[in-house]
Design an enzyme around this catalytic site. Structure first.
Site, short mmCIF file in Angstrom:
data_model
loop_
_atom_site.label_atom_id
_atom_site.label_comp_id
_atom_site.label_asym_id
_atom_site.label_seq_id
_atom_site.Cartn_x
_atom_site.Cartn_y
_atom_site.Cartn_z
N TYR A 61 40.93 44.19 43.25
CA TYR A 61 39.60 44.01 42.66
C TYR A 61 38.56 43.72 43.72
O TYR A 61 38.89 43.48 44.88
CB TYR A 61 39.64 42.92 41.58
CG TYR A 61 39.65 41.49 42.07
CD1 TYR A 61 40.72 40.96 42.78
CD2 TYR A 61 38.57 40.64 41.81
CE1 TYR A 61 40.73 39.63 43.20
CE2 TYR A 61 38.57 39.31 42.23
CZ TYR A 61 39.65 38.82 42.92
OH TYR A 61 39.65 37.52 43.35
N LYS A 116 42.85 41.94 48.45
CA LYS A 116 42.20 41.32 47.28
C LYS A 116 42.88 41.81 46.00
O LYS A 116 42.37 42.69 45.29
CB LYS A 116 40.70 41.64 47.28
CG LYS A 116 39.88 40.68 46.41
CD LYS A 116 38.42 40.76 46.77
CE LYS A 116 37.54 39.97 45.82
NZ LYS A 116 37.81 38.53 45.80
N GLU A 137 42.20 28.54 53.22
CA GLU A 137 40.92 28.85 52.55
C GLU A 137 40.89 28.11 51.22
O GLU A 137 41.84 27.42 50.86
CB GLU A 137 40.76 30.36 52.36
CG GLU A 137 41.85 31.00 51.53
CD GLU A 137 41.71 32.51 51.36
OE1 GLU A 137 40.59 33.05 51.50
OE2 GLU A 137 42.73 33.15 51.06
N LEU A 140 41.58 35.76 52.83
CA LEU A 140 40.79 36.94 52.50
C LEU A 140 39.64 37.08 53.49
O LEU A 140 38.96 36.09 53.79
CB LEU A 140 40.23 36.80 51.08
CG LEU A 140 39.59 38.09 50.56
CD1 LEU A 140 40.68 39.06 50.11
CD2 LEU A 140 38.63 37.82 49.42
N1 PDD Z 1 36.66 35.41 45.34
N2 PDD Z 1 38.98 33.81 49.56
C1 PDD Z 1 39.48 34.10 48.35
C2 PDD Z 1 40.91 33.76 48.06
C3 PDD Z 1 38.65 34.70 47.37
O1 PDD Z 1 39.16 35.00 46.16
C4 PDD Z 1 37.30 34.99 47.68
C5 PDD Z 1 36.39 35.65 46.69
C6 PDD Z 1 36.83 34.66 48.95
C7 PDD Z 1 35.40 34.95 49.37
O2 PDD Z 1 35.18 36.33 49.52
P1 PDD Z 1 33.73 36.98 49.30
O3 PDD Z 1 32.82 36.25 50.20
O4 PDD Z 1 33.93 38.40 49.68
O5 PDD Z 1 33.37 36.79 47.85
C8 PDD Z 1 37.69 34.08 49.88
C9 PDD Z 1 35.93 36.13 44.34
C10 PDD Z 1 34.47 35.92 44.43
C11 PDD Z 1 36.48 35.81 42.96
O6 PDD Z 1 37.63 36.08 42.75
O7 PDD Z 1 35.77 35.29 42.11
#
Ligand code: PDD
Length: 284
Positions: free
Chosen positions: A32, A147, A179, A204
Site C-alpha cells: 500500500y 510497505k 521506528e 520503512l
Molecule cells: N505509515 N514507518 C512506518 C512503519 C509507517 O507505516 C509509515 C507510514 C512511516 C512513515 O512513512 P511516510 O513518511 O512515507 O508516510 C514510517 C502510513 C502513513 C500509514 O500506514 O498510515
C-alpha cells in the site's frame, strides 16, 4: 458516502466488494501507499509512486498501470470526494485465487483499491500538544522496508499504547530504536544535531523522513543518520516523528519521562513549519 476506486471503477464504498479469496485478505499479500492531500492536491506524489514501484518489485507483484494512470485515478478520487485535506490510501494485492500459499498463475489480475480519508493535517491538536510514546519490542518481520498491508504488530502496539494512556509506541530491536508503529523517529541532541536512523530492512523509508532530511541540508541544519538508544532519546533536547498522516509531531514523553522540558521543542516546531511550507508548494 465516499466514492472509492476498485479495479477500474469509481463506486460508492458500500458497493465495493472483494472476494474472500483475495490474497490481501487471506495472506496480507498486498502492498500500500498513503499520500497526503492539501488544498485538493497530492503531496510529494512522485516520491510515493517511486516507493510504490519499489514495493511492487520487492514483492514480484505486477501492476499493469503506469504512473500517469495512477495519478489520474488519484486526481479523479479527490474530485469525486471533494477532498481538500486528508489522505489517499492505495492498496494492491496479488489478486484472487483459491487458497494456496505459492503465487497464483502469471496473468492473475491484481486487486487495486483506492479510498480517501478526510483529515485536518495542518491544524492538528497533536501537533500543538505533542504526543506521548511508550517503548515496545520490535517483533515485526524482517522486511519492514517494504510497505505491506501486514500491519498486525503495529495494530497490537498502537492498542497497547492506547491502553496505557499513550499515543503511540516506538519499537526496539537489540537495544536500538527502529521506528514508530507508523512513522519514523527523530531526536535532537543537546548540541542541535538532528538524528534519525539510517535506512535498512528494519524500517520503512518514509517519504516525509526523506523530504525532511533534504530540508535540513537546505537550511544548514546538521543531520546524523544513525541508530539511537532509548536512553539517548529520553535525554535528548527534543524528539519528533514524521509520516504522511502527521507530517511532524513533537514527542513530549517517552515511557512516562518528559523529553526536554516536556513541551514541543523549538526546532521541532520550526521543522514542522518548513515541512508544511514545502508540502504546500510542492503539490501535484
Ligand atoms: N505509515 N514507518 C512506518 C512503519 C509507517 O507505516 C509509515 C507510514 C512511516 C512513515 O512513512 P511516510 O513518511 O512515507 O508516510 C514510517 C502510513 C502513513 C500509514 O500506514 O498510515
Amino acid at each position: 458516502m465516499r466514492t472509492v476506486y476498485l479495479n477500474g471503477e469509481f463506486i460508492a464504498e458500500n458497493e465495493a466488494k472483494i472476494s474472500i479469496f483475495d490474497r490481501g485478505f487471506t495472506f496480507a499479500d498486498a502492498i500500500y501507499e498513503v499520500t497526503a492531500v492539501l488544498q485538493g492536491k497530492l503531496v510529494d506524489f512522485d516520491l510515493h509512486l517511486a516507493r510504490l514501484r519499489r514495493s511492487l518489485d520487492e514483492m514480484a507483484l505486477a501492476l499493469p498501470l503506469d504512473n500517469a494512470e495512477l495519478l489520474a485515478i488519484h486526481r479523479a478520487l479527490i474530485a469525486h470526494n471533494h477532498l481538500q485535506e486528508g489522505l489517499i490510501y492505495l492498496q494492491v494485492s496479488r489478486g484472487v485465487e483459491d487458497r494456496n500459499f505459492a503465487f497464483p498463475p502469471a496473468g492473475t489480475p491484481p486487486t487495486l483499491v483506492l479510498y480517501t480519508q478526510s483529515k485536518n493535517i495542518l491544524a492538528s491538536p497533536l501537533a500543538e500538544q505533542g504526543i506521548n510514546i511508550i517503548s515496545l519490542p520490535d517483533l515485526r518481520w524482517g522486511r519492514c522496508d517494504i510497505k505491506t498491508t501486514q500491519l498486525l504488530y503495529a495494530c497490537l502496539a498502537k492498542e497497547q499504547a492506547r491502553q496505557r494512556g499513550a499515543d503511540d509506541a516506538w519499537l526496539m530491536k537489540d537495544g536500538w530504536i527502529t521506528e514508530g508503529t507508523s512513522n519514523n523517529v527523530f531526536i535532537v541532541t543537546g548540541d542541535g544535531a538532528v538524528v534519525t536512523r539510517e535506512l535498512s530492512r528494519f524500517l520503512l523509508p518514509g517519504i516525509t523522513r526523506g523530504t525532511l532530511i533534504a530540508l535540513l541540508s537546505q537550511h544548514g541544519l546538521r543531520l546524523e543518520e544513525r541508530a539511537c538508544t532509548l536512553d539517548e532519546a529520553r535525554e535528548a533536547a527534543e524528539a519528533f516523528i514524521t509520516s504522511s498522516t502527521s507530517f511532524v509531531y513533537p514527542v513530549v514523553s517517552i515511557d512516562g519521562q518528559p523529553v526536554g522540558d516536556g513541551k514541543p521543542g523549538p526546532l521541532t516546531r520550526r521543522l514542522r513549519q518548513l515541512y508544511i511550507d514545502h508540502a504546500l508548494a510542492l503539490t501535484t
